[in-house]
Scaffold this active site. Sequence first.
Site, PDB file in Angstrom:
ATOM      1  N   GLN A 101      -2.723   0.139  -0.725  1.00 17.74           N
ATOM      2  CA  GLN A 101      -2.751  -0.131   1.243  1.00 17.74           C
ATOM      3  C   GLN A 101      -2.887   1.110   1.851  1.00 17.74           C
ATOM      4  OE1 GLN A 101       0.159  -3.332   2.610  1.00 17.74           O
ATOM      5  NE2 GLN A 101       1.244  -2.450   0.584  1.00 17.74           N
ATOM      6  N   VAL A 103      -3.925   4.588   3.711  1.00 16.84           N
ATOM      7  CA  VAL A 103      -5.017   5.337   3.669  1.00 16.84           C
ATOM      8  C   VAL A 103      -5.571   6.999   3.747  1.00 16.84           C
ATOM      9  CG1 VAL A 103      -6.007   3.280   5.459  1.00 16.84           C
ATOM     10  CG2 VAL A 103      -3.813   5.135   5.913  1.00 16.84           C
ATOM     11  N   ASP A 104      -4.511   7.261   3.009  1.00 16.30           N
ATOM     12  CA  ASP A 104      -3.813   8.180   2.980  1.00 16.30           C
ATOM     13  C   ASP A 104      -5.155   9.788   1.713  1.00 16.30           C
ATOM     14  OD1 ASP A 104      -0.953   8.125   1.267  1.00 16.30           O
ATOM     15  OD2 ASP A 104      -2.797   8.244   0.355  1.00 16.30           O
ATOM     16  N   HIS A 119      -6.570  -1.183   3.429  1.00 21.91           N
ATOM     17  CA  HIS A 119      -6.775  -0.723   4.402  1.00 21.91           C
ATOM     18  C   HIS A 119      -7.949   0.548   5.078  1.00 21.91           C
ATOM     19  CE1 HIS A 119      -2.970  -3.404   4.083  1.00 21.91           C
ATOM     20  NE2 HIS A 119      -3.563  -3.786   4.529  1.00 21.91           N
ATOM     21  N   CYS A 127     -19.818   4.416  13.035  1.00 15.24           N
ATOM     22  CA  CYS A 127     -19.542   3.920  14.098  1.00 15.24           C
ATOM     23  C   CYS A 127     -19.777   2.898  14.835  1.00 15.24           C
ATOM     24  CB  CYS A 127     -21.382   4.133  14.294  1.00 15.24           C
ATOM     25  SG  CYS A 127     -22.396   4.434  15.824  1.00 15.24           S
ATOM     26  N   CYS A 148     -21.203   9.739  17.760  1.00 14.19           N
ATOM     27  CA  CYS A 148     -22.061   9.741  16.630  1.00 14.19           C
ATOM     28  C   CYS A 148     -23.192   9.443  17.867  1.00 14.19           C
ATOM     29  CB  CYS A 148     -22.004   7.911  16.394  1.00 14.19           C
ATOM     30  SG  CYS A 148     -23.621   7.625  15.392  1.00 14.19           S
ATOM     31  N   CYS A 150     -26.218   9.083  17.974  1.00 12.27           N
ATOM     32  CA  CYS A 150     -26.202   7.623  18.892  1.00 12.27           C
ATOM     33  C   CYS A 150     -25.373   7.438  20.327  1.00 12.27           C
ATOM     34  CB  CYS A 150     -26.925   6.286  18.603  1.00 12.27           C
ATOM     35  SG  CYS A 150     -24.653   5.332  18.399  1.00 12.27           S
ATOM     36  N   THR A 188       6.550  -0.497  -1.089  1.00 14.28           N
ATOM     37  CA  THR A 188       5.489  -1.032  -0.301  1.00 14.28           C
ATOM     38  C   THR A 188       7.224  -1.847   0.721  1.00 14.28           C
ATOM     39  OG1 THR A 188       4.095  -2.738   0.557  1.00 14.28           O
ATOM     40  CG2 THR A 188       4.648  -3.097  -1.557  1.00 14.28           C
ATOM     41  N   ALA A 231      10.107   6.678  -5.472  1.00 17.13           N
ATOM     42  CA  ALA A 231       8.844   6.610  -6.998  1.00 17.13           C
ATOM     43  C   ALA A 231       8.091   7.676  -7.864  1.00 17.13           C
ATOM     44  CB  ALA A 231       7.343   6.429  -6.216  1.00 17.13           C
TER      45      ALA A 231
HETATM   46  C1  BV8 Z   1      -6.264  -9.760   8.893  1.00 16.42           C
HETATM   47  C2  BV8 Z   1      -3.941   0.208   7.940  1.00 16.42           C
HETATM   48  C3  BV8 Z   1      -7.391 -11.343   9.010  1.00 16.42           C
HETATM   49  C4  BV8 Z   1      -4.075   1.316   9.827  1.00 16.42           C
HETATM   50  C5  BV8 Z   1      -2.562  -0.617   8.174  1.00 16.42           C
HETATM   51  C6  BV8 Z   1      -0.858 -13.770   7.488  1.00 16.42           C
HETATM   52  C7  BV8 Z   1      -2.408 -13.913   6.409  1.00 16.42           C
HETATM   53  C8  BV8 Z   1      -3.269 -12.425   7.407  1.00 16.42           C
HETATM   54  C9  BV8 Z   1      -3.313 -12.085   8.064  1.00 16.42           C
HETATM   55  C10 BV8 Z   1      -1.292 -11.837   8.751  1.00 16.42           C
HETATM   56  C11 BV8 Z   1       0.022 -13.105   8.509  1.00 16.42           C
HETATM   57  N1  BV8 Z   1       0.758 -12.975   8.433  1.00 16.42           N
HETATM   58  C12 BV8 Z   1       0.802 -12.010   9.734  1.00 16.42           C
HETATM   59  C13 BV8 Z   1      -0.987 -11.224   9.608  1.00 16.42           C
HETATM   60  C14 BV8 Z   1      -1.164 -10.467  10.558  1.00 16.42           C
HETATM   61  C15 BV8 Z   1      -1.086  -8.880   9.931  1.00 16.42           C
HETATM   62  C16 BV8 Z   1       0.357  -8.278   9.504  1.00 16.42           C
HETATM   63  O1  BV8 Z   1       0.795  -8.806   8.349  1.00 16.42           O
HETATM   64  N2  BV8 Z   1       1.203  -8.808  10.236  1.00 16.42           N
HETATM   65  C17 BV8 Z   1       3.073  -8.011  10.312  1.00 16.42           C
HETATM   66  C18 BV8 Z   1       2.962  -7.198  10.586  1.00 16.42           C
HETATM   67  C19 BV8 Z   1       3.906  -9.489  10.163  1.00 16.42           C
HETATM   68  N3  BV8 Z   1      -1.860  -8.393   9.454  1.00 16.42           N
HETATM   69  C20 BV8 Z   1      -3.153  -7.660   9.431  1.00 16.42           C
HETATM   70  O2  BV8 Z   1      -3.522  -8.382  10.854  1.00 16.42           O
HETATM   71  C21 BV8 Z   1      -3.780  -7.774   8.523  1.00 16.42           C
HETATM   72  N4  BV8 Z   1      -5.575  -8.580   9.144  1.00 16.42           N
HETATM   73  O3  BV8 Z   1      -5.382 -10.009   7.671  1.00 16.42           O
HETATM   74  O4  BV8 Z   1      -7.251 -10.216   9.414  1.00 16.42           O
HETATM   75  C22 BV8 Z   1      -6.730 -12.078   9.931  1.00 16.42           C
HETATM   76  C23 BV8 Z   1      -7.309 -12.121  11.020  1.00 16.42           C
HETATM   77  C24 BV8 Z   1      -6.645 -12.374  12.798  1.00 16.42           C
HETATM   78  C25 BV8 Z   1      -5.855 -12.256  12.777  1.00 16.42           C
HETATM   79  C26 BV8 Z   1      -4.629 -12.988  11.458  1.00 16.42           C
HETATM   80  C27 BV8 Z   1      -5.536 -12.835   9.997  1.00 16.42           C
HETATM   81  C28 BV8 Z   1      -4.580  -6.290   8.227  1.00 16.42           C
HETATM   82  C29 BV8 Z   1      -3.186  -5.417   8.655  1.00 16.42           C
HETATM   83  C30 BV8 Z   1      -3.732  -4.170   8.148  1.00 16.42           C
HETATM   84  C31 BV8 Z   1      -3.464  -3.492   9.308  1.00 16.42           C
HETATM   85  N5  BV8 Z   1      -3.021  -2.492   9.055  1.00 16.42           N
HETATM   86  N6  BV8 Z   1      -3.122   0.016   7.694  1.00 16.42           N
HETATM   87  C32 BV8 Z   1      -3.303   2.599   9.130  1.00 16.42           C
HETATM   88  O5  BV8 Z   1      -2.807   3.326   8.425  1.00 16.42           O
HETATM   89  O6  BV8 Z   1      -3.140   3.168  10.541  1.00 16.42           O
HETATM   90  S1  BV8 Z   1      -1.209  -1.726   7.643  1.00 16.42           S
HETATM   91  C33 BV8 Z   1      -0.472  -0.516   7.483  1.00 16.42           C
HETATM   92  O7  BV8 Z   1       0.845  -1.227   6.707  1.00 16.42           O
HETATM   93  C34 BV8 Z   1      -0.165   0.290   6.862  1.00 16.42           C
HETATM   94  O8  BV8 Z   1      -1.840   0.703   5.203  1.00 16.42           O
HETATM   95  C35 BV8 Z   1       0.348   0.197   5.613  1.00 16.42           C
HETATM   96  O9  BV8 Z   1       0.122   0.912   3.959  1.00 16.42           O
HETATM   97  C36 BV8 Z   1       1.074  -1.052   5.253  1.00 16.42           C
HETATM   98  C37 BV8 Z   1       1.680  -1.984   5.086  1.00 16.42           C
HETATM   99  O10 BV8 Z   1       3.309  -0.514   5.297  1.00 16.42           O
HETATM  100  P1  BV8 Z   1       3.811   0.175   3.662  1.00 16.42           P
HETATM  101  O11 BV8 Z   1       2.626   0.678   3.044  1.00 16.42           O
HETATM  102  O12 BV8 Z   1       4.647  -0.807   3.241  1.00 16.42           O
HETATM  103  O13 BV8 Z   1       5.053   0.946   4.709  1.00 16.42           O
HETATM  104  P2  BV8 Z   1       6.489   0.828   4.930  1.00 16.42           P
HETATM  105  O14 BV8 Z   1       6.328   1.659   5.848  1.00 16.42           O
HETATM  106  O15 BV8 Z   1       6.005  -0.555   6.060  1.00 16.42           O
HETATM  107  O16 BV8 Z   1       6.970   0.681   3.905  1.00 16.42           O
HETATM  108  C38 BV8 Z   1       7.066   2.036   3.092  1.00 16.42           C
HETATM  109  C39 BV8 Z   1       8.305   1.082   1.654  1.00 16.42           C
HETATM  110  O17 BV8 Z   1       8.068   2.066   0.897  1.00 16.42           O
HETATM  111  C40 BV8 Z   1       9.685   1.088   2.098  1.00 16.42           C
HETATM  112  O18 BV8 Z   1       9.450  -0.046   0.966  1.00 16.42           O
HETATM  113  C41 BV8 Z   1      10.175   1.837   1.985  1.00 16.42           C
HETATM  114  O19 BV8 Z   1      11.788   1.694   1.250  1.00 16.42           O
HETATM  115  C42 BV8 Z   1       9.967   2.430   0.624  1.00 16.42           C
HETATM  116  N7  BV8 Z   1       9.742   3.897   0.163  1.00 16.42           N
HETATM  117  C43 BV8 Z   1      10.338   5.040   1.345  1.00 16.42           C
HETATM  118  N8  BV8 Z   1      10.113   5.932   0.396  1.00 16.42           N
HETATM  119  C44 BV8 Z   1      10.194   5.644  -0.758  1.00 16.42           C
HETATM  120  C45 BV8 Z   1       9.990   4.175  -1.265  1.00 16.42           C
HETATM  121  N9  BV8 Z   1       9.478   4.143  -2.281  1.00 16.42           N
HETATM  122  C46 BV8 Z   1       9.960   3.982  -3.288  1.00 16.42           C
HETATM  123  N10 BV8 Z   1      10.037   5.943  -3.630  1.00 16.42           N
HETATM  124  C47 BV8 Z   1      10.055   6.301  -2.266  1.00 16.42           C
HETATM  125  N11 BV8 Z   1       9.726   7.595  -2.035  1.00 16.42           N
END
Ligand code: BV8
Length: 242
Positions: A101, A103-104, A119, A127, A148, A150, A188, A231
């Site tokens: 997930q 983007v890094d 993602h 563009c 861009c 363009c 995640t 991790a």
């Molecule tokens: C979509 C890119 C169709 C940008 C990101 C059901 C089905 C479909 C969609 C939905 C649905 N329900 C809700 C939705 C809408 C939405 C969604 O899921 N919302 C959530 C918040 C409820 N989903 C979408 O919009 C997706 N689109 O499905 O399209 C559609 C279209 C219209 C309407 C409906 C559906 C698009 C989702 C993508 C969004 N873009 N990123 C950018 O990066 O700027 S998401 C973003 O969150 C990042 O990509 C990130 O990777 C991702 C998930 O977060 P995590 O990676 O889990 O990171 P987080 O900080 O949350 O957690 C870190 C974890 O690591 C923690 O648990 C922590 O304890 C742990 N940790 C920390 N340190 C360590 C560790 N573990 C191990 N070792 C360590 N050292």
Amino acid sequence: MAREVGEWIDTLRRAQRVTVLTGAGISAESGVPTFRGEGGLWRTYRAEELATPEAFVRDPKLVWEWYDYRRQVVSKAEPNAGHSALVDLESRFAEFLLVTQNVDNLHRRAGSRSVAELHGNLFRARCTREGTIREDLPCPIPEIPPVCGCGALLRPDVVWFGESLPVEQITLAGEAARRSDVMLVVGTSAVVYPAAALPEAAKSNGAFVVEVNLQRTPISPFVDVSIQGPAAEVLPAIVDAL
Ligand code: BV8
């Protein structure tokens, strides 16, 4: 950390098809702030407020300042031992797919080759008129927001909330999840869909699912093994135990 790697390791040893799903937590030990952890704030904004098409239309400069900040943070970061352990893992199984997930770009920089980026990627721009992809934007970006040739605005080539994931990537990930013998879910919070549905898809098709996280998540109740630890320590311990 070896104590965390119990007898289940035999299941991984015997596996032919392995899928790994990673989130921001695997890059935390590289110094890259996670989305929802304490580092999830930038200036006064939360990621969910800026990672949307609406935010970009409203204020493309602000959104690009956030992305350019993240590009600069990541450019100075190095892949950690967790990323490297997954590179090692990739060569040990007949079928292996790393679904991220993130983007890094740290998995690719670490050397992972079989990667599905759900993602997008911070280091690609697109563009807004022609859809053409640019991978050559300097870091930091000299002129924000970048345009861009363009004349249209460029946007980060990432998937924002409310946007569909790249069909090929999510299809590949779903097929791999359903076929896998073992799925590792690493760093995640398992709250963003459809990525968060992959562990359940794997589990319901017979996969043995192992979670590696610092804390419990919504999938912890149904995974086969939930290892609480960083991790960058747990993944090398798993590879060593193999
Ligand atoms: C979509 C890119 C169709 C940008 C990101 C059901 C089905 C479909 C969609 C939905 C649905 N329900 C809700 C939705 C809408 C939405 C969604 O899921 N919302 C959530 C918040 C409820 N989903 C979408 O919009 C997706 N689109 O499905 O399209 C559609 C279209 C219209 C309407 C409906 C559906 C698009 C989702 C993508 C969004 N873009 N990123 C950018 O990066 O700027 S998401 C973003 O969150 C990042 O990509 C990130 O990777 C991702 C998930 O977060 P995590 O990676 O889990 O990171 P987080 O900080 O949350 O957690 C870190 C974890 O690591 C923690 O648990 C922590 O304890 C742990 N940790 C920390 N340190 C360590 C560790 N573990 C191990 N070792 C360590 N050292």
